[in-house]
Design a protein around this motif. Structure first.
Motif, PDB file in Angstrom:
ATOM      1  N   GLY A 269     -33.998 -47.238  26.810  1.00  0.00           N
ATOM      2  CA  GLY A 269     -34.753 -46.672  27.992  1.00  0.00           C
ATOM      3  C   GLY A 269     -34.083 -47.752  29.649  1.00  0.00           C
ATOM      4  N   ILE A 270     -34.695 -46.984  30.182  1.00  0.00           N
ATOM      5  CA  ILE A 270     -34.103 -47.630  31.416  1.00  0.00           C
ATOM      6  C   ILE A 270     -34.471 -49.615  31.711  1.00  0.00           C
ATOM      7  N   THR A 271     -35.069 -50.017  31.114  1.00  0.00           N
ATOM      8  CA  THR A 271     -35.472 -51.292  31.260  1.00  0.00           C
ATOM      9  C   THR A 271     -34.340 -52.594  30.161  1.00  0.00           C
ATOM     10  N   GLU A 272     -34.355 -51.418  29.488  1.00  0.00           N
ATOM     11  CA  GLU A 272     -33.235 -52.376  28.663  1.00  0.00           C
ATOM     12  C   GLU A 272     -31.718 -52.487  29.167  1.00  0.00           C
ATOM     13  N   ALA A 273     -31.343 -50.772  29.625  1.00  0.00           N
ATOM     14  CA  ALA A 273     -30.159 -50.728  30.473  1.00  0.00           C
ATOM     15  C   ALA A 273     -29.865 -51.717  31.142  1.00  0.00           C
ATOM     16  N   MET A 274     -31.263 -51.408  32.520  1.00  0.00           N
ATOM     17  CA  MET A 274     -30.344 -52.375  33.607  1.00  0.00           C
ATOM     18  C   MET A 274     -30.453 -53.830  33.030  1.00  0.00           C
ATOM     19  N   LYS A 275     -30.630 -54.651  31.875  1.00  0.00           N
ATOM     20  CA  LYS A 275     -30.476 -55.694  31.592  1.00  0.00           C
ATOM     21  C   LYS A 275     -29.102 -55.993  30.964  1.00  0.00           C
ATOM     22  N   ILE A 276     -28.554 -54.714  30.354  1.00  0.00           N
ATOM     23  CA  ILE A 276     -27.667 -54.803  29.523  1.00  0.00           C
ATOM     24  C   ILE A 276     -26.246 -54.584  30.993  1.00  0.00           C
ATOM     25  N   VAL A 277     -26.753 -53.983  32.165  1.00  0.00           N
ATOM     26  CA  VAL A 277     -25.690 -54.068  33.003  1.00  0.00           C
ATOM     27  C   VAL A 277     -25.817 -55.549  34.199  1.00  0.00           C
ATOM     28  N   ASP A 278     -26.495 -56.033  34.014  1.00  0.00           N
ATOM     29  CA  ASP A 278     -26.703 -57.173  34.531  1.00  0.00           C
ATOM     30  C   ASP A 278     -25.665 -58.205  34.148  1.00  0.00           C
ATOM     31  N   PHE A 279     -26.102 -57.962  32.506  1.00  0.00           N
ATOM     32  CA  PHE A 279     -25.806 -59.390  31.619  1.00  0.00           C
ATOM     33  C   PHE A 279     -23.460 -58.562  31.977  1.00  0.00           C
ATOM     34  N   CYS A 280     -23.447 -57.594  32.123  1.00  0.00           N
ATOM     35  CA  CYS A 280     -22.081 -56.497  32.096  1.00  0.00           C
ATOM     36  C   CYS A 280     -21.392 -57.052  33.187  1.00  0.00           C
ATOM     37  N   LYS A 281     -21.706 -57.040  33.866  1.00  0.00           N
ATOM     38  CA  LYS A 281     -22.014 -57.115  35.553  1.00  0.00           C
ATOM     39  C   LYS A 281     -21.777 -58.596  36.182  1.00  0.00           C
ATOM     40  N   GLU A 282     -22.468 -59.603  35.189  1.00  0.00           N
ATOM     41  CA  GLU A 282     -22.101 -61.015  35.364  1.00  0.00           C
ATOM     42  C   GLU A 282     -20.731 -61.349  34.524  1.00  0.00           C
ATOM     43  N   ARG A 283     -20.790 -61.152  33.722  1.00  0.00           N
ATOM     44  CA  ARG A 283     -19.234 -61.794  33.083  1.00  0.00           C
ATOM     45  C   ARG A 283     -17.626 -60.590  32.644  1.00  0.00           C
ATOM     46  N   ASP A 284     -18.008 -59.696  34.515  1.00  0.00           N
ATOM     47  CA  ASP A 284     -17.245 -58.834  34.196  1.00  0.00           C
ATOM     48  C   ASP A 284     -16.541 -57.604  32.889  1.00  0.00           C
ATOM     49  N   LEU A 285     -17.486 -57.202  31.944  1.00  0.00           N
ATOM     50  CA  LEU A 285     -17.429 -56.661  30.840  1.00  0.00           C
ATOM     51  C   LEU A 285     -17.740 -54.947  31.534  1.00  0.00           C
ATOM     52  N   LEU A 286     -16.208 -54.194  31.219  1.00  0.00           N
ATOM     53  CA  LEU A 286     -16.685 -52.597  31.458  1.00  0.00           C
ATOM     54  C   LEU A 286     -17.655 -52.557  31.616  1.00  0.00           C
ATOM     55  N   VAL A 287     -18.208 -51.654  31.890  1.00  0.00           N
ATOM     56  CA  VAL A 287     -19.643 -50.763  31.405  1.00  0.00           C
ATOM     57  C   VAL A 287     -19.667 -49.365  32.316  1.00  0.00           C
ATOM     58  N   TRP A 288     -20.210 -48.513  31.478  1.00  0.00           N
ATOM     59  CA  TRP A 288     -20.085 -46.810  31.959  1.00  0.00           C
ATOM     60  C   TRP A 288     -21.074 -46.166  30.957  1.00  0.00           C
ATOM     61  N   LEU A 289     -21.233 -45.071  31.554  1.00  0.00           N
ATOM     62  CA  LEU A 289     -22.047 -44.342  31.104  1.00  0.00           C
ATOM     63  C   LEU A 289     -22.083 -43.543  30.477  1.00  0.00           C
ATOM     64  N   GLY A 290     -22.518 -42.790  28.808  1.00  0.00           N
ATOM     65  CA  GLY A 290     -22.518 -41.783  27.910  1.00  0.00           C
ATOM     66  C   GLY A 290     -23.132 -41.420  27.717  1.00  0.00           C
ATOM     67  N   GLY A 291     -23.258 -39.637  27.336  1.00  0.00           N
ATOM     68  CA  GLY A 291     -23.772 -38.998  27.038  1.00  0.00           C
ATOM     69  C   GLY A 291     -24.976 -38.542  25.924  1.00  0.00           C
ATOM     70  N   MET A 292     -25.141 -37.857  25.834  1.00  0.00           N
ATOM     71  CA  MET A 292     -25.638 -37.393  24.371  1.00  0.00           C
ATOM     72  C   MET A 292     -26.093 -35.755  24.236  1.00  0.00           C
ATOM     73  N   PHE A 293     -25.036 -35.027  25.033  1.00  0.00           N
ATOM     74  CA  PHE A 293     -25.396 -33.849  25.076  1.00  0.00           C
ATOM     75  C   PHE A 293     -26.489 -32.890  25.117  1.00  0.00           C
ATOM     76  N   GLU A 294     -26.995 -33.862  26.346  1.00  0.00           N
ATOM     77  CA  GLU A 294     -28.266 -33.820  27.222  1.00  0.00           C
ATOM     78  C   GLU A 294     -28.259 -32.582  27.665  1.00  0.00           C
ATOM     79  N   SER A 295     -29.291 -32.189  28.186  1.00  0.00           N
ATOM     80  CA  SER A 295     -29.552 -30.653  29.081  1.00  0.00           C
ATOM     81  C   SER A 295     -29.764 -31.658  30.408  1.00  0.00           C
ATOM     82  N   GLY A 296     -30.881 -30.654  31.601  1.00  0.00           N
ATOM     83  CA  GLY A 296     -30.352 -31.548  32.420  1.00  0.00           C
ATOM     84  C   GLY A 296     -31.235 -32.618  33.079  1.00  0.00           C
ATOM     85  N   VAL A 297     -32.185 -32.727  32.298  1.00  0.00           N
ATOM     86  CA  VAL A 297     -32.685 -33.695  32.613  1.00  0.00           C
ATOM     87  C   VAL A 297     -32.407 -34.671  32.123  1.00  0.00           C
TER      88      VAL A 297
END
Length: 369
Positions: A269-297
């Motif tokens: 979910g979003i809460t853990e994803a936000m922690k990962i984004v912060d970690f990657c940003k602090e360490r200059d580790l490239l982070v990008w968003l993947g997909g799972m064949f989601e519907s529009g939701v």
């Protein structure tokens, strides 16, 4: 807020084009839409995205449904939730099952934003209104058709191409793409199709100026990925390995990768994803968003989250018509000049098409107070 009701649509949408990876061939996508209603009548929407087979990760849509009904809903049905971040804490006693958790957690984030009369992106840092996006291309053994398909996506404006590969289908299609599109931003995704024995072979990919090679080895191979990254110039990206912030910390410490494919459902979910984004940003580790064949939701959720400026690399957030003839939204998501607009409105910013849901889905109620 208190949860007073949880409803569900079990949906199956046929794909416009069959999608093949090293795991197998996908012709339709099964997913659930969860509707979480609070005591004031506000309703949050979440999407349950696991595949039907346990080939991407261990979780399947069938097992996730069991976890949601028997273990997760009992943890929130009587809770007084002040902030969505509390949901991940409530779910801690259930081990793993990240995608099951995410379907409810993200619905409650959507509910929270709607309850407060604001867009979901309000809760993220430094957001944009339009996002550059990329597209993922499945295994296509007819190289002429592959080139035509990629050319169509280039014409549509997609700013990055990701090609699925496997042993026996790698150097030849990559070479064909590079010859036709020498300057395109190109990466490949192996979905764990190779092993440590293939290092010498994989090093040949260095000559194609790839943005990265995603998940060449198995989902528990942190050490093997570290060995490969030491010997390759091309950046290694981890996907299936990353389920929690701790996995990011381990990968970074070992040097297993230089990039993270972050999928909100895969990390709970979003809460853990936000922690990962912060970690990657602090360490200059490239982070990008993947997909799972989601519907529009799920796609709208991804757009809200990817609006953060930290996501500089085009993610797998294509338009609705990339995969499906019909989406379940009243206003399908569209690409314009290589970018997709973040939906306006409260929460994730989209409305469901009841007509499409009833056409492709089955409705039931999971909980009512």
């Amino acid at each position: 807020m208190k949860i007073h009701r949880i409803d569900r649509y079990r949906v199956r949408l046929p794909l416009r084009i069959p999608f093949e990876t090293s795991y197998g061939r996908l012709t339709e996508k099964a997913f659930d839409i969860l509707l979480v209603t609070d005591e004031l009548g506000n309703q949050g929407i979440g999407e349950l995205v696991p595949f039907e087979q346990p080939d991407y990760i261990e979780e399947t849509i069938a097992t996730a449904r069991i976890i949601i009904e028997n273990h997760l809903i009992p943890l929130i049905k009587d809770a007084d939730i002040h902030h969505p971040k509390e949901v991940s804490l409530l779910f801690n006693e259930v081990k793993g099952n990240q995608m099951a958790k995410s379907s409810l957690e993200t619905a409650i984030w959507d509910l929270y934003a709607k309850r407060n009369g604001t867009s979901l992106k309000t809760y993220f840092n430094e957001t944009r209104t339009k996002i550059p996006v990329g597209v993922s291309v499945g295994i296509q053994t007819d190289l002429a058709k592959l080139i035509d398909q990629i050319n169509e996506y280039v014409v549509q404006g997609y700013q990055r191409i990701k090609l699925k590969i496997r042993p026996g289908y790698d150097l030849k299609p990559i070479d064909a793409i590079r010859n036709k599109f020498p300057d395109i931003l190109l990466m490949v995704d192996a979905n764990s199709a190779y092993t440590i024995k293939d290092i010498s072979y994989l090093k040949q990919l260095d000559r194609y100026d790839l943005a990265m090679i995603e998940q060449p080895f198995a989902a528990n191979d942190f050490l093997d990925h570290a060995q490969l990254q030491k010997e390759m110039q091309t950046d290694i990206c981890l996907d299936e390995n990353i389920r929690t912030l701790k996995d990011c910390e381990l990968a970074f410490s070992l040097g297993s990768c230089r990039s993270i494919n972050l999928k909100i459902p895969r990390v709970g979910g979003i809460t853990e994803a936000m922690k990962i984004v912060d970690f990657c940003k602090e360490r200059d580790l490239l982070v990008w968003l993947g997909g799972m064949f989601e519907s529009g939701v799920g796609r709208a959720l991804n757009l809200q989250f990817a609006s953060q400026k930290v996501f500089k690399f085009p993610g797998d957030i294509s338009a609705s018509d990339r995969y499906y003839y019909e989406d379940i939204l009243t206003d399908p998501i569209e690409i314009q000049k290589g970018k997709i607009s973040v939906p306006n409105g409260f929460g994730i910013g989209v409305s469901l098409s009841q007509e499409t849901l009833l056409k492709y889905g089955l409705y039931d109620t999971l909980f009512i107070k």
